[in-house]
Design a protein around this motif. Structure first.
Motif, PDB file in Angstrom:
ATOM      1  N   PHE A   1       0.621  -1.235  -0.048  1.00 28.64           N
ATOM      2  CA  PHE A   1       0.125   0.056   0.093  1.00 28.64           C
ATOM      3  C   PHE A   1       0.689   1.205  -0.184  1.00 28.64           C
ATOM      4  CE2 PHE A   1      -2.184   3.300   2.107  1.00 28.64           C
ATOM      5  CZ  PHE A   1      -3.387   3.383   1.502  1.00 28.64           C
ATOM      6  N   GLU A   2       1.861   1.209   0.839  1.00 28.20           N
ATOM      7  CA  GLU A   2       2.696   2.565   0.952  1.00 28.20           C
ATOM      8  C   GLU A   2       3.455   2.619  -0.425  1.00 28.20           C
ATOM      9  OE1 GLU A   2       3.775   2.684   5.580  1.00 28.20           O
ATOM     10  OE2 GLU A   2       4.802   1.211   4.344  1.00 28.20           O
ATOM     11  N   TRP A   3       4.042   1.411  -0.954  1.00 30.92           N
ATOM     12  CA  TRP A   3       4.746   1.651  -2.115  1.00 30.92           C
ATOM     13  C   TRP A   3       3.868   2.051  -3.453  1.00 30.92           C
ATOM     14  CZ3 TRP A   3       7.411  -4.110  -2.477  1.00 30.92           C
ATOM     15  CH2 TRP A   3       8.290  -4.359  -1.730  1.00 30.92           C
ATOM     16  N   ALA A   4       2.724   1.393  -3.336  1.00 28.28           N
ATOM     17  CA  ALA A   4       1.484   2.086  -4.329  1.00 28.28           C
ATOM     18  C   ALA A   4       1.423   3.651  -4.247  1.00 28.28           C
ATOM     19  CB  ALA A   4       0.486   1.462  -4.139  1.00 28.28           C
ATOM     20  N   ASP A   5       1.317   4.381  -2.961  1.00 30.78           N
ATOM     21  CA  ASP A   5       1.437   5.751  -2.846  1.00 30.78           C
ATOM     22  C   ASP A   5       2.569   6.099  -3.283  1.00 30.78           C
ATOM     23  OD1 ASP A   5      -1.126   5.741  -1.877  1.00 30.78           O
ATOM     24  OD2 ASP A   5      -0.659   6.181   0.483  1.00 30.78           O
ATOM     25  N   ALA A   6       3.838   5.693  -3.099  1.00 27.71           N
ATOM     26  CA  ALA A   6       5.083   6.431  -3.504  1.00 27.71           C
ATOM     27  C   ALA A   6       5.331   6.085  -5.135  1.00 27.71           C
ATOM     28  CB  ALA A   6       6.136   5.546  -2.937  1.00 27.71           C
ATOM     29  N   PHE A   7       4.621   5.298  -5.789  1.00 24.68           N
ATOM     30  CA  PHE A   7       4.534   5.401  -7.325  1.00 24.68           C
ATOM     31  C   PHE A   7       4.256   6.461  -7.820  1.00 24.68           C
ATOM     32  CE2 PHE A   7       2.685   4.567 -11.544  1.00 24.68           C
ATOM     33  CZ  PHE A   7       3.815   4.171 -11.956  1.00 24.68           C
ATOM     34  N   PHE A   8       3.333   7.249  -7.273  1.00 22.45           N
ATOM     35  CA  PHE A   8       3.068   8.660  -8.150  1.00 22.45           C
ATOM     36  C   PHE A   8       3.864   9.736  -7.955  1.00 22.45           C
ATOM     37  CE2 PHE A   8      -1.068   6.116  -7.164  1.00 22.45           C
ATOM     38  CZ  PHE A   8      -1.340   5.973  -8.449  1.00 22.45           C
ATOM     39  N   VAL A   9       4.873   9.500  -6.784  1.00 22.83           N
ATOM     40  CA  VAL A   9       5.843  10.374  -6.769  1.00 22.83           C
ATOM     41  C   VAL A   9       7.278   9.959  -7.604  1.00 22.83           C
ATOM     42  CG1 VAL A   9       7.563  11.578  -5.115  1.00 22.83           C
ATOM     43  CG2 VAL A   9       5.080  11.148  -4.537  1.00 22.83           C
ATOM     44  N   ILE A  10       7.523   8.652  -7.428  1.00 22.51           N
ATOM     45  CA  ILE A  10       8.581   8.057  -8.133  1.00 22.51           C
ATOM     46  C   ILE A  10       8.611   8.158  -9.690  1.00 22.51           C
ATOM     47  CG2 ILE A  10       9.587   5.793  -8.752  1.00 22.51           C
ATOM     48  CD1 ILE A  10      10.653   6.534  -6.132  1.00 22.51           C
TER      49      ILE A  10
ATOM     50  N   ARG B   1      11.123   8.705 -12.875  1.00 21.59           N
ATOM     51  CA  ARG B   1      11.225   7.540 -13.464  1.00 21.59           C
ATOM     52  C   ARG B   1      10.049   7.249 -14.600  1.00 21.59           C
ATOM     53  NH1 ARG B   1      16.348   7.817 -12.440  1.00 21.59           N
ATOM     54  NH2 ARG B   1      16.734   6.965 -10.313  1.00 21.59           N
ATOM     55  N   PRO B   2       9.720   8.120 -15.391  1.00 22.51           N
ATOM     56  CA  PRO B   2       8.530   8.205 -16.212  1.00 22.51           C
ATOM     57  C   PRO B   2       8.593   6.908 -17.154  1.00 22.51           C
ATOM     58  CG  PRO B   2       9.909   9.827 -17.057  1.00 22.51           C
ATOM     59  CD  PRO B   2      10.417   9.438 -15.914  1.00 22.51           C
ATOM     60  N   ARG B   3       9.675   6.260 -17.315  1.00 20.12           N
ATOM     61  CA  ARG B   3       9.738   5.028 -18.158  1.00 20.12           C
ATOM     62  C   ARG B   3       9.285   3.921 -17.606  1.00 20.12           C
ATOM     63  NH1 ARG B   3      15.129   7.075 -20.753  1.00 20.12           N
ATOM     64  NH2 ARG B   3      14.374   8.560 -22.395  1.00 20.12           N
ATOM     65  N   VAL B   4       9.040   3.869 -16.250  1.00 19.03           N
ATOM     66  CA  VAL B   4       8.918   2.663 -15.435  1.00 19.03           C
ATOM     67  C   VAL B   4       7.360   2.807 -15.176  1.00 19.03           C
ATOM     68  CG1 VAL B   4       9.127   1.573 -13.293  1.00 19.03           C
ATOM     69  CG2 VAL B   4      11.071   2.656 -14.410  1.00 19.03           C
ATOM     70  N   ASN B   5       6.708   1.758 -15.619  1.00 14.47           N
ATOM     71  CA  ASN B   5       5.108   1.617 -15.613  1.00 14.47           C
ATOM     72  C   ASN B   5       5.002   0.950 -14.077  1.00 14.47           C
ATOM     73  OD1 ASN B   5       4.834  -1.194 -15.880  1.00 14.47           O
ATOM     74  ND2 ASN B   5       4.930  -0.882 -18.007  1.00 14.47           N
ATOM     75  N   ALA B   6       3.591   0.928 -13.632  1.00 16.54           N
ATOM     76  CA  ALA B   6       3.330   0.578 -12.206  1.00 16.54           C
ATOM     77  C   ALA B   6       3.714  -0.940 -12.069  1.00 16.54           C
ATOM     78  CB  ALA B   6       1.759   0.914 -11.938  1.00 16.54           C
ATOM     79  N   GLU B   7       3.550  -1.801 -13.241  1.00 15.21           N
ATOM     80  CA  GLU B   7       3.622  -3.366 -13.115  1.00 15.21           C
ATOM     81  C   GLU B   7       5.307  -3.505 -12.827  1.00 15.21           C
ATOM     82  OE1 GLU B   7       3.392  -7.128 -15.809  1.00 15.21           O
ATOM     83  OE2 GLU B   7       2.066  -5.551 -16.124  1.00 15.21           O
ATOM     84  N   GLU B   8       6.048  -2.664 -13.843  1.00 11.25           N
ATOM     85  CA  GLU B   8       7.549  -2.855 -13.753  1.00 11.25           C
ATOM     86  C   GLU B   8       8.111  -2.315 -12.373  1.00 11.25           C
ATOM     87  OE1 GLU B   8       9.094  -1.994 -18.150  1.00 11.25           O
ATOM     88  OE2 GLU B   8       8.163  -0.378 -16.743  1.00 11.25           O
ATOM     89  N   TYR B   9       7.507  -1.330 -11.986  1.00 11.53           N
ATOM     90  CA  TYR B   9       7.709  -0.735 -10.504  1.00 11.53           C
ATOM     91  C   TYR B   9       7.692  -1.729  -9.398  1.00 11.53           C
ATOM     92  CZ  TYR B   9       6.820   2.343  -6.343  1.00 11.53           C
ATOM     93  OH  TYR B   9       6.744   2.777  -4.924  1.00 11.53           O
ATOM     94  N   PHE B  10       6.664  -2.158  -9.315  1.00 15.34           N
ATOM     95  CA  PHE B  10       6.432  -3.370  -8.364  1.00 15.34           C
ATOM     96  C   PHE B  10       7.306  -4.547  -8.472  1.00 15.34           C
ATOM     97  CE2 PHE B  10       2.363  -0.861  -7.679  1.00 15.34           C
ATOM     98  CZ  PHE B  10       2.472  -0.780  -6.204  1.00 15.34           C
ATOM     99  N   GLU B  11       7.393  -5.094  -9.767  1.00 12.92           N
ATOM    100  CA  GLU B  11       8.601  -6.107 -10.047  1.00 12.92           C
ATOM    101  C   GLU B  11       9.950  -5.804  -9.539  1.00 12.92           C
ATOM    102  OE1 GLU B  11       8.138  -6.954 -14.138  1.00 12.92           O
ATOM    103  OE2 GLU B  11       5.994  -7.714 -13.903  1.00 12.92           O
ATOM    104  N   TYR B  12      10.145  -4.424  -9.765  1.00 14.43           N
ATOM    105  CA  TYR B  12      11.466  -4.030  -9.455  1.00 14.43           C
ATOM    106  C   TYR B  12      11.682  -3.913  -7.923  1.00 14.43           C
ATOM    107  CZ  TYR B  12      12.328  -2.510 -14.461  1.00 14.43           C
ATOM    108  OH  TYR B  12      12.549  -2.388 -15.678  1.00 14.43           O
ATOM    109  N   LEU B  13      10.540  -3.453  -7.316  1.00 18.77           N
ATOM    110  CA  LEU B  13      10.731  -3.383  -5.825  1.00 18.77           C
ATOM    111  C   LEU B  13      10.869  -4.503  -5.310  1.00 18.77           C
ATOM    112  CD1 LEU B  13       8.312  -0.441  -4.828  1.00 18.77           C
ATOM    113  CD2 LEU B  13      10.706  -0.523  -4.718  1.00 18.77           C
TER     114      LEU B  13
END
Length: 144
Positions: free
Chosen positions: A13-22, A26-38
């Motif tokens: 949940f916290e990671w999801a909130d952070a995505f909108f700032v990250i 990192r505009p080339r990283v989509n939400a799915e990649e973001y969670f996979e990377y994390l």
């Protein structure tokens, strides 16, 4: 007076909130990649921190403690970004000061990061606001 809190972001949940700032950094990283990377990065020591102003996430930093012959034991900052609506309010500097203390408490003798050549405003921030020095160039090469 605004209430400021800095804490580690550990839940999905916290990671999801952070995505909108990250994603502002990192505009080339989509939400799915973001969670996979994390998921992968956290297994090797990556930590995500957030600075909250009155419970609103205003700045995010992703870090790793590393050891090498160049820096010794150090904190490497992979991401440091302040939400666009909160820039120039001192939150990036506050988050950096927190990270410096956090790293020092864990035996680090240096804080380091890499910043893209085009990010001149960020470079001024690092040099003028948080007292960092330009130490080197980073070279990359795409494979495949």
């Amino acid at each position: 007076m605004s209430e400021i809190e800095i804490r580690e972001l550990e839940t999905q949940f916290e990671w999801a909130d952070a995505f909108f700032v990250i994603e502002q950094l990192r505009p080339r990283v989509n939400a799915e990649e973001y969670f996979e990377y994390l998921e992968q990065m956290t297994t090797t020591g990556y930590r995500l921190f957030g600075l909250f102003v009155d419970d609103e996430l205003a700045a995010v930093a992703g870090v790793n403690i590393g050891v090498n012959m160049y820096y010794g034991r150090h904190l490497w900052i992979d991401e440091l970004v302040t939400d666009s609506k909160h820039r120039s309010e001192g939150y990036g500097a506050q988050l950096m000061a927190y990270l410096e203390d956090w790293a020092s408490e864990r035996g680090c003798n240096k804080v380091a990061l890499s910043s893209g050549l085009q990010r001149e405003e960020a470079h001024r921030f690092y040099e003028e606001k948080v007292g960092m020095e330009k130490a080197s160039y980073v070279f990359t090469k795409e494979l495949g």
